[in-house]
Design a protein around this motif. Sequence first.
Motif, PDB file in Angstrom:
ATOM      1  N   MET A 179       0.800  -1.480  -0.029  1.00 18.56           N
ATOM      2  CA  MET A 179      -0.201   0.463   0.030  1.00 18.56           C
ATOM      3  C   MET A 179       0.533   0.953   0.000  1.00 18.56           C
ATOM      4  SD  MET A 179      -3.193  -0.783  -0.183  1.00 18.56           S
ATOM      5  CE  MET A 179      -2.971  -2.328  -0.530  1.00 18.56           C
ATOM      6  N   LYS A 180       1.554   1.111   0.543  1.00 24.36           N
ATOM      7  CA  LYS A 180       2.440   2.363   0.918  1.00 24.36           C
ATOM      8  C   LYS A 180       3.401   3.408  -0.561  1.00 24.36           C
ATOM      9  CE  LYS A 180       7.029   1.906   2.298  1.00 24.36           C
ATOM     10  NZ  LYS A 180       8.031   2.259   3.204  1.00 24.36           N
ATOM     11  N   ASN A 181       2.931   2.966  -1.438  1.00 23.22           N
ATOM     12  CA  ASN A 181       3.644   3.440  -2.493  1.00 23.22           C
ATOM     13  C   ASN A 181       2.605   3.795  -3.340  1.00 23.22           C
ATOM     14  OD1 ASN A 181       6.203   4.427  -2.208  1.00 23.22           O
ATOM     15  ND2 ASN A 181       6.679   1.696  -2.410  1.00 23.22           N
ATOM     16  N   LEU A 182       1.284   3.665  -2.963  1.00 22.46           N
ATOM     17  CA  LEU A 182       0.496   4.240  -3.858  1.00 22.46           C
ATOM     18  C   LEU A 182      -0.272   5.077  -4.078  1.00 22.46           C
ATOM     19  CD1 LEU A 182      -2.139   1.206  -3.440  1.00 22.46           C
ATOM     20  CD2 LEU A 182      -1.274   1.020  -4.989  1.00 22.46           C
TER      21      LEU A 182
ATOM     22  N   PRO B 206      -8.059   3.741   4.279  1.00 27.28           N
ATOM     23  CA  PRO B 206      -6.506   2.873   4.482  1.00 27.28           C
ATOM     24  C   PRO B 206      -5.328   3.203   4.705  1.00 27.28           C
ATOM     25  CG  PRO B 206      -8.653   1.400   3.510  1.00 27.28           C
ATOM     26  CD  PRO B 206      -8.583   3.253   2.933  1.00 27.28           C
ATOM     27  N   ILE B 207      -5.837   4.792   4.129  1.00 25.57           N
ATOM     28  CA  ILE B 207      -3.807   4.779   3.856  1.00 25.57           C
ATOM     29  C   ILE B 207      -3.632   5.449   4.684  1.00 25.57           C
ATOM     30  CG2 ILE B 207      -2.436   6.700   1.999  1.00 25.57           C
ATOM     31  CD1 ILE B 207      -4.088   3.948   0.106  1.00 25.57           C
ATOM     32  N   THR B 208      -4.578   6.208   5.639  1.00 21.26           N
ATOM     33  CA  THR B 208      -3.740   6.607   6.993  1.00 21.26           C
ATOM     34  C   THR B 208      -4.113   5.111   7.922  1.00 21.26           C
ATOM     35  OG1 THR B 208      -6.081   7.901   7.283  1.00 21.26           O
ATOM     36  CG2 THR B 208      -4.181   8.907   6.383  1.00 21.26           C
ATOM     37  N   ALA B 209      -5.166   4.817   8.172  1.00 21.29           N
ATOM     38  CA  ALA B 209      -5.449   3.738   8.564  1.00 21.29           C
ATOM     39  C   ALA B 209      -4.603   2.614   9.240  1.00 21.29           C
ATOM     40  CB  ALA B 209      -6.900   2.955   8.434  1.00 21.29           C
ATOM     41  N   ILE B 210      -3.412   1.935   8.261  1.00 25.07           N
ATOM     42  CA  ILE B 210      -2.774   1.174   8.285  1.00 25.07           C
ATOM     43  C   ILE B 210      -1.789   1.034   8.961  1.00 25.07           C
ATOM     44  CG2 ILE B 210      -1.592  -0.819   6.849  1.00 25.07           C
ATOM     45  CD1 ILE B 210      -4.016  -1.054   4.835  1.00 25.07           C
ATOM     46  N   PRO B 211      -1.241   1.989   8.198  1.00 29.17           N
ATOM     47  CA  PRO B 211       0.086   2.754   9.150  1.00 29.17           C
ATOM     48  C   PRO B 211      -0.034   2.808  10.341  1.00 29.17           C
ATOM     49  CG  PRO B 211      -0.190   4.159   7.864  1.00 29.17           C
ATOM     50  CD  PRO B 211      -0.816   3.406   7.005  1.00 29.17           C
ATOM     51  N   ALA B 212      -0.840   3.681  10.571  1.00 31.40           N
ATOM     52  CA  ALA B 212      -1.588   4.192  12.487  1.00 31.40           C
ATOM     53  C   ALA B 212      -1.261   2.852  12.805  1.00 31.40           C
ATOM     54  CB  ALA B 212      -2.639   4.946  11.823  1.00 31.40           C
ATOM     55  N   ARG B 213      -2.773   2.021  12.382  1.00 31.58           N
ATOM     56  CA  ARG B 213      -2.424   0.505  13.373  1.00 31.58           C
ATOM     57  C   ARG B 213      -1.052  -0.674  13.530  1.00 31.58           C
ATOM     58  NH1 ARG B 213      -7.674  -0.032  12.703  1.00 31.58           N
ATOM     59  NH2 ARG B 213      -9.308   0.360  10.602  1.00 31.58           N
TER      60      ARG B 213
ATOM     61  N   GLU C  33       4.662  10.154   8.522  1.00 30.50           N
ATOM     62  CA  GLU C  33       4.137  10.631   8.143  1.00 30.50           C
ATOM     63  C   GLU C  33       3.159  10.545   6.613  1.00 30.50           C
ATOM     64  OE1 GLU C  33       7.685  11.351   5.020  1.00 30.50           O
ATOM     65  OE2 GLU C  33       9.592  11.684   6.955  1.00 30.50           O
ATOM     66  N   LEU C  34       2.196  11.658   6.454  1.00 32.04           N
ATOM     67  CA  LEU C  34       1.322  11.889   5.641  1.00 32.04           C
ATOM     68  C   LEU C  34       1.448  11.509   4.234  1.00 32.04           C
ATOM     69  CD1 LEU C  34      -2.121  11.722   6.061  1.00 32.04           C
ATOM     70  CD2 LEU C  34      -1.440  14.007   5.214  1.00 32.04           C
ATOM     71  N   GLN C  35       0.930  10.191   3.808  1.00 34.62           N
ATOM     72  CA  GLN C  35       1.455   9.277   2.071  1.00 34.62           C
ATOM     73  C   GLN C  35       1.037   9.818   1.423  1.00 34.62           C
ATOM     74  OE1 GLN C  35       0.987   4.816   1.612  1.00 34.62           O
ATOM     75  NE2 GLN C  35       0.163   5.074  -0.177  1.00 34.62           N
ATOM     76  N   GLU C  36       2.021  10.614   0.452  1.00 33.10           N
ATOM     77  CA  GLU C  36       1.605  11.696  -0.957  1.00 33.10           C
ATOM     78  C   GLU C  36       0.940  10.569  -1.535  1.00 33.10           C
ATOM     79  OE1 GLU C  36       4.916  13.045  -2.702  1.00 33.10           O
ATOM     80  OE2 GLU C  36       5.594  13.829  -1.132  1.00 33.10           O
ATOM     81  N   ILE C  37      -0.519  11.522  -1.782  1.00 36.29           N
ATOM     82  CA  ILE C  37      -1.015  11.023  -3.323  1.00 36.29           C
ATOM     83  C   ILE C  37      -1.311  11.613  -4.486  1.00 36.29           C
ATOM     84  CG2 ILE C  37      -1.678   9.150  -1.124  1.00 36.29           C
ATOM     85  CD1 ILE C  37      -4.844  11.376  -1.062  1.00 36.29           C
ATOM     86  N   ASP C  38      -2.109  11.075  -5.058  1.00 31.75           N
ATOM     87  CA  ASP C  38      -2.616  11.856  -6.246  1.00 31.75           C
ATOM     88  C   ASP C  38      -4.125  12.903  -6.294  1.00 31.75           C
ATOM     89  OD1 ASP C  38      -0.088  11.154  -8.025  1.00 31.75           O
ATOM     90  OD2 ASP C  38      -1.125  10.121  -8.950  1.00 31.75           O
ATOM     91  N   LEU C  39      -4.084  13.135  -4.886  1.00 28.77           N
ATOM     92  CA  LEU C  39      -5.610  14.344  -4.443  1.00 28.77           C
ATOM     93  C   LEU C  39      -5.336  15.242  -3.782  1.00 28.77           C
ATOM     94  CD1 LEU C  39      -7.888  10.396  -4.140  1.00 28.77           C
ATOM     95  CD2 LEU C  39      -8.423  12.198  -6.178  1.00 28.77           C
ATOM     96  N   ASN C  40      -6.083  15.653  -3.103  1.00 25.44           N
ATOM     97  CA  ASN C  40      -5.932  17.148  -2.399  1.00 25.44           C
ATOM     98  C   ASN C  40      -6.649  16.036  -0.655  1.00 25.44           C
ATOM     99  OD1 ASN C  40      -5.842  18.926  -0.684  1.00 25.44           O
ATOM    100  ND2 ASN C  40      -6.551  20.003  -2.090  1.00 25.44           N
ATOM    101  N   TRP C  41      -5.571  16.144   0.096  1.00 26.07           N
ATOM    102  CA  TRP C  41      -5.651  15.499   1.848  1.00 26.07           C
ATOM    103  C   TRP C  41      -7.195  16.453   2.444  1.00 26.07           C
ATOM    104  CZ3 TRP C  41      -5.657  11.059   3.435  1.00 26.07           C
ATOM    105  CH2 TRP C  41      -4.615  10.481   3.261  1.00 26.07           C
TER     106      TRP C  41
ATOM    107  N   HIS D 252      -4.652  10.072  11.075  1.00 23.86           N
ATOM    108  CA  HIS D 252      -2.895  10.194  11.380  1.00 23.86           C
ATOM    109  C   HIS D 252      -2.729  10.961  11.758  1.00 23.86           C
ATOM    110  CE1 HIS D 252       1.473  11.382   9.008  1.00 23.86           C
ATOM    111  NE2 HIS D 252       0.800  12.586   9.681  1.00 23.86           N
ATOM    112  N   HIS D 253      -2.923  12.663  12.119  1.00 19.72           N
ATOM    113  CA  HIS D 253      -2.688  13.004  13.007  1.00 19.72           C
ATOM    114  C   HIS D 253      -2.949  12.590  14.390  1.00 19.72           C
ATOM    115  CE1 HIS D 253      -1.978  16.170  10.087  1.00 19.72           C
ATOM    116  NE2 HIS D 253      -2.260  16.542   9.543  1.00 19.72           N
TER     117      HIS D 253
END
Length: 560
Positions: A325-328, A342-349, A364-372, A382-383
């Motif tokens: 998931m980490k590079n998606l 899941p992009i924030t939940a999985i690393p937090a878990r 660190e908040l994963q970079e994605i091609d969308l606006n957080w 994440h926070h």
Amino acid sequence: MKSNINYLALIFILILLGCKNTRPNPALASIDLKRGELLLCGDGQFGELKFSLSCNYETRATFDLAVALLHSFQYSESEKAFVKVIDIDPNCPMAYWGVAMSIYHAAWFPPGKEDLIRGSSILEIAKGLSMDAKQRDYVNAIDAFYTDWETLDHQTRAKSFEKEMEQIYLKYPEDIEAAVFYSLALYSTRDRIGKDYINERKAGKILEDLFATNLNHPGIAHYIIHNYDNPVLAQKGLETARRYAKIAPSSSHAQHMPSHIFTRLGIWEESIESNLLSASSSRCYTDAAALNGAYFEELHATDYLVYAYLQKGDNANAEKQQLLMKNLRAFYPTNITAAIYPITAIPARLALENKNWERAANLELQEIDLNWEQFPWQEAIHHFAVALGAAHTNDFKTVEQKIEVLKELHQNLIAQNDRTKSIQIKQVEIQIKTSQAWLNFRKNDQKNGLSLMQEAAEIERKTSKHPVTPGDVLPAIELLGDMFLEMGRNEEALAAYEENLKDRPNRFNGLYGAALAAKAMGDQDKTSQYFASLLKLTEVSNSDRPELEEARNYVTLDKS
């Protein structure tokens, strides 16, 4: 898994298209309908149903396939299948109904502006067609959802649809689909925060009565699971959960859905098996559709997989899923909650479940091609994780900064004035109070820290779980137990852990915390009971969690 098509249905369609002289309604040209090859991984099995309201006899197989796809939330493919029926029989009102239902996706995120325009436009054509009274009832029911969409909120319009479906259900008691879609409408208008489960119980009773004589109907099984996806009713859904994946084996969503019940009941091995199959099927669909990004069903299944692995203490397999998931960066569809969560939940878990506070503090908040900024609830996870990590590593400045970010995200959610996000608002509120609690507690203000943690736990008691998530990244009641334990208030700690285990059975940290509290109280029987349960839970996971060594030593000593 190899991608293929439901060949019999499609060949039938192609033959008909070649020999039947139809004139498509010119109004359709202005509507951006989904068309193309049906992308159905597996052997095309989506369950059995017969919806008698299809139009020309030669479209019936395709129409029923479309309804089956609709019931398993294969919305893109169901829309394409209904459009194929329209192309064969442009005067079939129920095919237009099906497109509008596919766009509505009642149990998921609300459709956006473009989809609402599409749905309204397709229904305008349908309402101008000749139809019998029953067909008109169905068309009018879904039209009630789209009517005045520019001025009425989603929940109000969903309630209108529910009321219309109730009338159809009462008017046509022999109509199985009327009962099934009414139960779906009840689920879509449930109280999303409270725990009385009034709509869920009502819908569940309707569906259970139907399931006894319709064992291979995909919608009945699917909606039973959704309505019973809570700690109070989950046991009632176990038999259905174990059947649903076999009813619709070609649906990645059907492969995943049983794990909602398995998770509620702490049946981790079955949850893992369910989600491995779902993730594999989802990757098949991603490849077949040539999607630019990961299909949300794979992400959703992976979140449940990580949760289950962590409860078994299986960090190795949980970490493997995180690596996938980490590079998606791109996701399909982009506007669905389950794609981003899941992009924030999985690393937090991974950090929080292991009490790896330094790792949590440095996430660190994963970079994605969308606006957080579009996803305040997901970003808040994440926070929150960073705040907890920072609190436990005495980085109080960071905790204070993250609390302010959480407050801002909380206000952003409130400002959206969207009742479908009521649970999200409550969950961020719990995160704020929990972060404040541990900030105070770690600064040696135990009184205020405990008070805030109790407030967070009380909000959690009154708030239902969001259907997207297998569980909070850390339950507030479990964290309250941790706080009591640190204070030496062991009886209260044990009570908190046991309350947590009642709603969240077989949680690794819940069992371990309960064992520690019982041990501190000198209760050897309960200590042995909880340590033994922890060891049984993890016996086939090859776990390296240090807590297990402590459990083994105690149980061995207790037996000697």
